[in-house]
Scaffold this active site. Structure first.
Site: not given
Length: 525
Positions: A348, A430-431
């Site tokens: 995930t 940073g995502g």
């Protein structure tokens, strides 16, 4: 040691306390808390909330947080999941009926219930000394008086502001356009919300006027939210996960965070002789990109709300990493990690703080995309995250949108343990880049022997959305070599990520480092 002939910054060394974060005012406020006898948790909460004023495009009261921390005299690392759940009325079927194949980014239905405030209230009570009123005072002050806009914040603002809508335009574009460097930005209405929290604790946010304003704003924008959803918001204590690399244990937050992705990626990289590769050459960047493709593919398959995540042991297994590493061609980029890895998978804003007693805190706090959903409440200007965009709309997927469910999250704090003690706290903003960033920083430290500041300064690359983005810190020759291996190479408009770190040396000296890609700093005393 760095070359003092070249631009750069030195690591910060101190013995009594240290903070590192992405804005100087937040770092200073957090350090002041430590000097006043507050704990590292007090300092982290104070600095994090102030970052919502200093860097409003990155975080705020309408967001979520994950926290790792260790208490003085303990080797155990604790974790808190301060991420929000979908409203009780959320419906994947309704979204699919409207023709959505994925959750929209700037839609009120992609707003999960913000839960960072509940986490801060719990942690202030359990691991703080000074009380919420003292911790929120700097944020209240700067919300009213304003903050000069820092260079990186001004750089981010124009592109992020394009998604602002409704009342958010009034609160975050008060002059009708993005502020320039040095312009004063204030959120006076939010000072009132902060005072309510300081006075009443979580009830000041999740019940009463502030909650009513948030629910009304979300419903006006088409959301599913109710006051009962907000009243029920709770952060939970959870158990961290860990992996071993280069003689240290990397401790990560468990799902629904993506920390398992960083552990899997490092397990894959450990199958290669990275030390024989140029740390800033094409070979290392290629192997890292291929490992990221495979680790992120596993993330997208398996990570979800912890009550729905059933393949975590598979992701963390060394055998899984070995199987995936065998799929990597050192000479050629793979086209489709999903198809390539199918056989292996068939069965995930960040702040860190350390106090004089030895408490260490790693805290990350975010509204996801720049300015989150772009939706803010009318009266208090609370900007809402769009974390619900992390849900899947695929029927039966572990991460499928459902009432009361937490989405897969990108934010991940980290800590290192060595010889049974906490030896460092760090995070990489940073995502989606964050797991790759953790792997890059740790391999810089342990495989290549870079110093803490050097490890953050070093150039970065990242495979994302079909392209390998390569910072200008790499040479044109490296970019050409990567293109020859089949990568679609691009130079990103923005730098990749932003990191903060504190090393806790065995002799008690604290070493702080702060990423030059942001405006912040490390400070100690």
């Amino acid at each position: 040691m760095r070359d003092f002939h070249l631009p750069g910054r030195s690591e910060v060394l101190a013995e009594n306390g240290m903070v590192a974060t992405s804005h100087p005012l937040a770092a200073q406020a957090a350090l002041d808390v430590l000097k006043r006898g507050g704990t590292a948790m007090d300092a982290a909460i104070c600095g994090a909330v102030l970052l919502g004023i200093c860097e409003p495009q990155m975080t705020g009261l309408g967001g979520d947080c994950f926290v790792l921390w260790s208490r003085p005299g303990e080797t155990r690392i604790r974790a808190m999941n301060g991420s929000g759940r979908a409203p009780a009325a959320a419906s994947a079927e309704a979204m699919r009926a409207e023709g959505h194949a994925a959750m929209p980014l700037n839609d009120a239905r992609s707003v999960t219930i913000p839960t960072a405030v509940d986490a801060f209230c719990q942690l202030s009570e359990s691991d703080g000394r000074l009380g919420l009123d003292a911790l929120l005072a700097p944020a209240i002050h700067y919300a009213e008086s304003g903050v000069p806009v820092a260079p990186r914040v001004a750089f981010d603002w124009p592109a992020c502001a394009e998604i602002l809508q409704g009342p958010a335009l009034r609160h975050y574009l008060p002059e009708g356009q993005p502020p320039k460097v040095g312009a004063r930005f204030a959120l006076p209405a939010q000072a009132e919300a902060l005072r309510a929290i300081a006075r009443e604790g979580r009830d000041g946010f999740y019940r009463g006027p502030v909650s009513e304003d948030m629910v009304r704003g979300l419903n006006d924008a088409g959301g599913w939210h109710s006051e009962a959803d907000f009243a029920a918001a709770r952060a939970d204590l959870v158990e961290p996960i860990s992996g071993h690399y280069g003689g240290v244990d990397l401790v990560e937050h468990p799902p629904n965070g993506q920390g398992a992705t960083a552990i899997l990626m490092l397990n894959i990289l450990a199958q290669f002789d990275l030390a024989a590769m140029d740390p800033f050459g094409a070979e290392r960047a290629h192997i890292e990109a291929e490992a990221a493709k495979l680790a992120y593919d596993a993330r997208n398959r398996f990570l979800a709300d912890p009550d729905h995540c059933t393949r975590l042991d598979h992701m963390l297994s060394p055998e899984t990493a070995k199987g995936l590493a065998a799929l990597i061609d050192p000479a050629r980029a793979m086209a489709s990690p999903t198809a390539t890895s199918e056989a292996v998978h068939r069965d995930t804003v960040y702040i860190c703080a350390v106090d004089r007693d030895g408490m260490a805190v790693s805290l990350i706090y975010s509204i996801f995309h720049g300015f989150g959903s772009g939706i803010a409440s009318d009266r208090y200007g609370i900007l809402f995250q769009n974390r619900g965009a992390g849900f899947s709309l695929t029927p039966g997927h572990a991460n499928e949108l459902a009432p009361g469910k937490r989405p897969m999250h990108t934010i991940i704090p980290a800590m290192l343990k060595e010889d049974g003690r906490v030896s460092a706290v760090f995070g990489v903003m940073g995502g989606a880049y964050q797991p790759n960033g953790h792997a890059r920083v740790l391999s810089n430290l342990r495989t290549y022997g870079l110093g803490l500041q050097e490890a953050l300064d070093a150039p970065r690359s990242f495979f994302d959305d079909g392209a390998l983005t390569v910072e200008r810190g790499y040479s044109d020759e490296v970019r050409a070599a990567l293109a020859e291996k089949g990568h679609a190479v691009e130079i990103p408009d923005k730098p990749i990520g932003g990191a903060q770190a504190i090393e806790i040396r065995a002799d008690g000296v604290l070493v702080g480092a702060s990423d030059p890609r942001k405006d912040g700093c490390a400070l100690g005393y």
